[in-house]
Design a protein around this motif. Structure first.
Motif, PDB file in Angstrom:
ATOM      1  N   THR A   1      63.396  41.935  36.994  1.00 15.06           N
ATOM      2  CA  THR A   1      64.641  41.087  37.296  1.00 15.06           C
ATOM      3  C   THR A   1      64.524  40.936  38.750  1.00 15.06           C
ATOM      4  O   THR A   1      64.581  39.800  39.459  1.00 15.06           O
ATOM      5  CB  THR A   1      65.966  41.550  37.032  1.00 15.06           C
ATOM      6  OG1 THR A   1      66.005  41.960  35.914  1.00 15.06           O
ATOM      7  CG2 THR A   1      66.845  40.581  37.124  1.00 15.06           C
ATOM      8  N   THR A   2      64.463  41.839  39.844  1.00 12.96           N
ATOM      9  CA  THR A   2      64.375  41.816  41.070  1.00 12.96           C
ATOM     10  C   THR A   2      63.168  40.946  41.630  1.00 12.96           C
ATOM     11  O   THR A   2      63.293  40.231  42.290  1.00 12.96           O
ATOM     12  CB  THR A   2      64.372  43.172  41.480  1.00 12.96           C
ATOM     13  OG1 THR A   2      65.501  44.036  41.432  1.00 12.96           O
ATOM     14  CG2 THR A   2      64.653  43.054  43.144  1.00 12.96           C
ATOM     15  N   SER A   3      62.196  41.233  40.915  1.00  9.21           N
ATOM     16  CA  SER A   3      60.792  40.536  41.576  1.00  9.21           C
ATOM     17  C   SER A   3      61.160  39.237  40.966  1.00  9.21           C
ATOM     18  O   SER A   3      60.451  38.387  41.735  1.00  9.21           O
ATOM     19  CB  SER A   3      59.616  41.392  40.771  1.00  9.21           C
ATOM     20  OG  SER A   3      59.460  41.384  39.444  1.00  9.21           O
ATOM     21  N   LEU A   4      61.507  38.772  39.986  1.00  8.05           N
ATOM     22  CA  LEU A   4      61.699  37.438  39.530  1.00  8.05           C
ATOM     23  C   LEU A   4      62.574  36.855  40.403  1.00  8.05           C
ATOM     24  O   LEU A   4      62.575  35.739  40.978  1.00  8.05           O
ATOM     25  CB  LEU A   4      62.010  37.476  38.120  1.00  8.05           C
ATOM     26  CG  LEU A   4      62.168  35.980  37.436  1.00  8.05           C
ATOM     27  CD1 LEU A   4      60.916  35.223  37.597  1.00  8.05           C
ATOM     28  CD2 LEU A   4      62.795  35.928  36.197  1.00  8.05           C
ATOM     29  N   ALA A   5      63.825  37.466  40.776  1.00  4.12           N
ATOM     30  CA  ALA A   5      64.653  36.989  41.498  1.00  4.12           C
ATOM     31  C   ALA A   5      63.952  36.791  42.992  1.00  4.12           C
ATOM     32  O   ALA A   5      64.256  35.583  43.623  1.00  4.12           O
ATOM     33  CB  ALA A   5      65.759  37.942  41.787  1.00  4.12           C
ATOM     34  N   LEU A   6      63.113  37.875  43.516  1.00  2.00           N
ATOM     35  CA  LEU A   6      62.702  37.413  45.044  1.00  2.00           C
ATOM     36  C   LEU A   6      61.511  36.232  44.891  1.00  2.00           C
ATOM     37  O   LEU A   6      61.597  35.426  45.824  1.00  2.00           O
ATOM     38  CB  LEU A   6      61.831  38.705  45.451  1.00  2.00           C
ATOM     39  CG  LEU A   6      62.985  39.836  45.668  1.00  2.00           C
ATOM     40  CD1 LEU A   6      62.282  40.908  46.003  1.00  2.00           C
ATOM     41  CD2 LEU A   6      63.912  39.495  46.791  1.00  2.00           C
ATOM     42  N   ALA A   7      61.074  36.207  43.932  1.00  2.00           N
ATOM     43  CA  ALA A   7      59.953  35.057  43.493  1.00  2.00           C
ATOM     44  C   ALA A   7      60.641  33.524  43.556  1.00  2.00           C
ATOM     45  O   ALA A   7      60.203  32.908  44.181  1.00  2.00           O
ATOM     46  CB  ALA A   7      59.105  35.308  42.223  1.00  2.00           C
ATOM     47  N   LEU A   8      61.841  33.619  42.940  1.00  2.00           N
ATOM     48  CA  LEU A   8      62.374  32.538  42.746  1.00  2.00           C
ATOM     49  C   LEU A   8      63.114  32.123  44.240  1.00  2.00           C
ATOM     50  O   LEU A   8      63.016  30.903  44.824  1.00  2.00           O
ATOM     51  CB  LEU A   8      63.738  32.686  41.890  1.00  2.00           C
ATOM     52  CG  LEU A   8      63.448  32.630  40.660  1.00  2.00           C
ATOM     53  CD1 LEU A   8      64.831  32.898  39.629  1.00  2.00           C
ATOM     54  CD2 LEU A   8      63.038  31.247  40.117  1.00  2.00           C
ATOM     55  N   ILE A   9      63.429  33.067  45.154  1.00  2.00           N
ATOM     56  CA  ILE A   9      63.945  32.887  46.366  1.00  2.00           C
ATOM     57  C   ILE A   9      62.851  32.373  47.340  1.00  2.00           C
ATOM     58  O   ILE A   9      63.259  31.643  48.127  1.00  2.00           O
ATOM     59  CB  ILE A   9      64.441  34.273  47.135  1.00  2.00           C
ATOM     60  CG1 ILE A   9      65.802  34.633  46.480  1.00  2.00           C
ATOM     61  CG2 ILE A   9      64.827  34.088  48.558  1.00  2.00           C
ATOM     62  CD1 ILE A   9      66.147  36.229  46.613  1.00  2.00           C
ATOM     63  N   VAL A  10      61.542  32.882  47.047  1.00  2.00           N
ATOM     64  CA  VAL A  10      60.459  32.353  47.752  1.00  2.00           C
ATOM     65  C   VAL A  10      60.275  31.002  47.608  1.00  2.00           C
ATOM     66  O   VAL A  10      60.145  30.275  48.461  1.00  2.00           O
ATOM     67  CB  VAL A  10      59.174  33.215  47.644  1.00  2.00           C
ATOM     68  CG1 VAL A  10      57.998  32.365  48.161  1.00  2.00           C
ATOM     69  CG2 VAL A  10      59.143  34.269  48.145  1.00  2.00           C
ATOM     70  N   ARG A  11      60.294  30.542  46.144  1.00  2.00           N
ATOM     71  CA  ARG A  11      60.171  28.911  46.090  1.00  2.00           C
ATOM     72  C   ARG A  11      61.386  28.283  46.454  1.00  2.00           C
ATOM     73  O   ARG A  11      61.361  27.031  46.992  1.00  2.00           O
ATOM     74  CB  ARG A  11      60.152  28.940  44.590  1.00  2.00           C
ATOM     75  CG  ARG A  11      58.694  29.049  44.066  1.00  2.00           C
ATOM     76  CD  ARG A  11      58.415  28.676  42.592  1.00  2.00           C
ATOM     77  NE  ARG A  11      59.063  27.209  42.239  1.00  2.00           N
ATOM     78  CZ  ARG A  11      59.022  26.814  40.986  1.00  2.00           C
ATOM     79  NH1 ARG A  11      59.231  27.760  39.956  1.00  2.00           N
ATOM     80  NH2 ARG A  11      59.585  25.608  40.969  1.00  2.00           N
ATOM     81  N   ILE A  12      62.576  28.763  46.621  1.00  2.00           N
ATOM     82  CA  ILE A  12      63.746  28.196  47.125  1.00  2.00           C
ATOM     83  C   ILE A  12      63.725  27.894  48.493  1.00  2.00           C
ATOM     84  O   ILE A  12      63.848  26.846  49.050  1.00  2.00           O
ATOM     85  CB  ILE A  12      65.133  28.976  46.730  1.00  2.00           C
ATOM     86  CG1 ILE A  12      65.347  28.884  45.174  1.00  2.00           C
ATOM     87  CG2 ILE A  12      66.398  28.483  47.479  1.00  2.00           C
ATOM     88  CD1 ILE A  12      66.448  29.666  44.779  1.00  2.00           C
TER      89      ILE A  12
END
Lengths: 141, 120, 491
Positions: free
Chosen positions: B91-102
């Motif tokens: 979950t954390t890595s997916l969240a961080l990946a989303l933050i990078v894209r955001i």
């Protein structure tokens, strides 16, 4: 961190041993603490340390992204495939006893080792992939 | 049970409740996405602590078969929570990946700035 | 063991092994073909399972041959067999359309992993439905959730990533609440098998941990099922996700949440305890009906039609929650039937959106101007599914509303029956707004321009099912009736 000679030398010596230790944890998992997940994490740590010190370019030469993705998939396929194999041999999904019709206990043993190998490969692949994907983005900018 | 024992005897549970509350508070009140993820991790940490506290058996040893050992701690919650930790990592890595894209598309990771950018 | 006996494991294992194989293929076209085949195999398995369950009663499958109480058991009764058919059926119908769908609505660099994620989400949802082990349910919940966050983030609009992030945060909180509830129940019973836990819970049901466990599980599933007021992740997620993803999740994700609520309340905690002692009906009915009214009203004011459909989902989930809360036999039938029926209608409506976006690039009110003449088949589907959403007789929507109203009357709450009918009338407004624009305004210049057959056919199939299953109710109501009787019905 490529400019620190001490770090470079130490890491160069350490990385093979980290990877070897990962394999030890993997294989020794059925006698003592350990197993696929822990082994996969340690294995990935080895690659990550190497990347931090020698840079993403050299790391990707050693472990290309496509290979990492293949690791992720193959580990999962190994795991699920074992399940299918036990089903084909007439047992329930992941009932390792059927893997050796003469000696069910040996079958259980073999099954656990194969499954844990699948787990280890996938975990190592996933953690490496997560790190490399983030690191590559940084490098491209 | 007297009140002092109630507090001290449940120290791990109190700790996990505190972590759950702190985490949830951070997730709800912070506008910064990274802080939200940190809050989420603290929140999940509370659950990990709770599960580990379940497995404790007084005077029990590590759950590895040994001839001297009589009483083992319960290994099952450890296994369960290992799964939950893996989920938390994912979950954390997916969240961080989303933050990078955001961050790439909004050039901000602040909730209010993004809302403003979407209105324009 | 024969193939038939292996079906429960295959139901989950086939899409689960299909996902990494899809990722290894690399070429999107190949991955698509493979995913379609996997989805249809899964659908065939679920139909076979449903048939078998109806003939021979519940199926028990033990993973790895371990005794049911020790290992992970899959238990299939009519309730989850119906949910399995819904989930895998929606996947089988929508998956063929993804080949052209993803070219328009999925960001380019994510396309090669789309089908992997879709199969993972499918496997996760099937796993939630099929498992008889409460911790296994959590694991599958996270598998499907993680895949669905990724799928939502694949939307081409930059707001999709933001919506996915919020979905992730709220979904994780919901799942973690369920995890805490599971932990508390495990603490008091020492077992994770649902049936075993249900047998042991009555002995400790007066203790605070069990009461807290029910509360945690209730809140967690409410977030996952998007029951008002825990629905706030849904509108943005369904608006900015690729429409085909919205179609699949609109039809299945919240339904799986409702299924979890049913399963945990009825098969684990027990209806007597949950409704009789803890009175969760007093939470579910008011919140469900408030959601039904509020969701419908908000839907009327939406400009973006996908957002309108998402708010309409809030309303429909509200009906399901209220039906569960009434806690009588008809309510249980209404909940189960509406889980299935709403899946069909919402799937069809979101597919219509996918068709419109395919041709016009967006799905707001302006783009629907004169669409009745420009895309007659697509709009025909919208009308049929929309009528079903309102609850017009001879559509599936009517069947579920009928049982819902009758269960409200059974519970002696006739004013609430009026509220249900009132909320359905609001649905007339938001559906009519679109029909009005599509048929009674002048179209912008342009010839007839129907969406590609691969997108329209799934929508037509779902609409046909909306009518067929609205006329012959043997499948839905018949199965729901058996399931309701097995679950125990009223306290």
């Amino acid at each position: 961190m490529n400019e620190f000679i001490l770090v470079r030398v130490v890491v160069k010596i350490m990385v093979p041993f980290i990877l070897l230790f990962a394999l030890y944890v993997q294989m020794h998992g059925d006698y003592g603490p350990g197993g696929g997940f822990q082994a996969g994490v340690i294995f990935a740590t080895g690659i990550i340390v190497y990347t931090i010190v020698f840079g993403i370019r050299r790391a990707v030469e050693a472990v290309p992204m496509s290979a990492v993705m293949a690791m992720v998939c193959c580990g999962l396929i190994l795991y699920a495939g074992t399940g299918f194999a036990t089903m084909a041999l007439g047992g329930e999904y992941l009932n390792y006893s059927v893997l050796d019709s003469a000696d069910p206990v040996h079958g259980q043993h073999a099954g656990i080792i194969i499954i844990e190998l699948g787990v280890g490969i996938t975990v190592a692949g996933v953690l490496t992939a997560v790190f490399l994907v983030f690191a590559e983005r940084r490098a491209r900018r | 049970m007297n009140p002092v024992d109630f507090v001290i005897g449940h120290a791990l549970q109190w700790g996990s409740v505190a972590l759950l509350m702190i985490g949830l508070y951070i997730v709800m009140t912070r506008g910064n996405l990274i802080k939200k993820v940190a809050g989420l991790n603290i929140f999940q940490g509370g659950v990990f602590l709770f599960y580990i506290s379940l497995s404790n058996v007084r005077d029990g040893t590590a759950p590895i078969v040994h001839e001297d050992a009589v009483l083992y701690t319960n290994p099952l919650p450890h296994v369960l929570i290992l799964t939950a930790i893996v989920v938390a990592v994912a979950t954390t890595s997916l969240a961080l990946a989303l933050i990078v894209r955001i961050r790439e598309s909004y050039s901000s990771i602040e909730e209010d700035e993004m809302a403003k950018a979407d209105l324009d | 063991m024969s193939l038939l006996q292996q079906l429960p494991a295959l139901q989950v294992a086939v899409p689960l092994i299909g996902a990494p194989l899809c990722a290894l293929m690399g070429r999107p076209r190949l991955a698509w073909m493979f995913a379609v085949v996997v989805a249809w195999i899964t659908f065939a398995i679920s139909v076979a399972l449903l048939e078998h369950v109806l003939d021979a009663g519940p199926i028990h499958y033990t993973m790895g041959g371990w005794p049911e109480i020790l290992g992970i058991a899959y238990v299939i009764d009519p309730l989850n067999a119906l949910v399995l058919v819904l989930v895998s059926g929606m996947a089988a119908i929508i998956m063929p359309a993804t080949r052209i769908g993803i070219n328009v609505e999925v960001v380019h660099r994510a396309r090669h992993l789309f089908h992997t994620m879709a199969l993972l989400a499918l496997a996760g949802m099937l796993g939630i439905a099929i498992t008889g082990d409460i911790f296994n349910l959590y694991v599958f919940l996270e598998i499907s959730s993680l895949a669905s966050y990724a799928l939502v983030a694949m939307g081409i609009d930059r707001r999709a990533t933001r919506a996915a992030f919020h979905y992730l945060v709220q979904g994780t909180i919901g799942a973690t609440f369920i995890l805490v509830g599971i932990g508390l129940a495990y603490m008091m019973t020492g077992t994770l098998n649902m049936a075993d836990m249900a047998a042991r819970l009555p002995g400790v049901s007066h203790t605070a941990p069990v009461q807290a466990a029910l509360a945690f599980v209730l809140i967690g599933t409410a977030i996952k099922a998007a029951i008002f007021p825990a629905h706030s992740w849904m509108p943005n997620a369904y608006t900015y996700a690729p429409s085909l993803v919205s179609a699949f999740f609109g039809a299945t994700a919240t339904k799986i949440g409702a299924y979890m609520l049913l399963r945990l309340v009825y098969s684990v905690f027990g209806a007597d305890y949950a409704f009789g002692e803890m009175k969760i009906g007093w939470v579910l009915v008011p919140l469900g009906l408030a959601g039904a009214v509020a969701g419908s009203i908000v839907a009327v004011w939406q400009h973006d039609l996908r957002r309108m459909l998402a708010y309409s989902s809030v309303a429909q989930v509200g009906y399901i929650a209220a039906a569960i809360g009434f806690a009588n036999h008809d309510g249980l039938i209404a909940a189960i039937v509406h889980v299935f029926n709403h899946g069909l209608m919402k799937g069809a409506l979101f597919l219509v959106m996918a068709c419109v976006i395919m041709r016009l690039g967006k799905a707001d009110m302006e783009s629907f101007r004169g669409l009745g003449r420009r895309m007659p088949l697509t709009m025909g589907c919208f009308v049929v599914a929309g009528l079903s959403m309102i609850g017009v007789p001879a559509t599936v929507g009517f069947i579920s509303k009928w049982y819902l109203v009758s269960s409200a009357l059974d519970a002696g709450l006739w004013p609430l029956a009026l509220v249900i009918v009132g909320a359905s009338l609001i649905a007339v407004i938001y559906i009519w707004r679109v029909v009005d624009v599509a048929y009674f305004t002048d179209p912008p210049p342009g010839a007839r321009d129907e969406a590609p057959a691969m997108l329209v056919i799934p929508a037509v199939v779902l609409c046909a099912l909306c009518i067929v299953l609205g006329v012959t109710t043997d499948l839905t109501v018949g199965v729901a009736n058996t399931a309701a009787r097995l679950l125990g019905g009223a306290p």
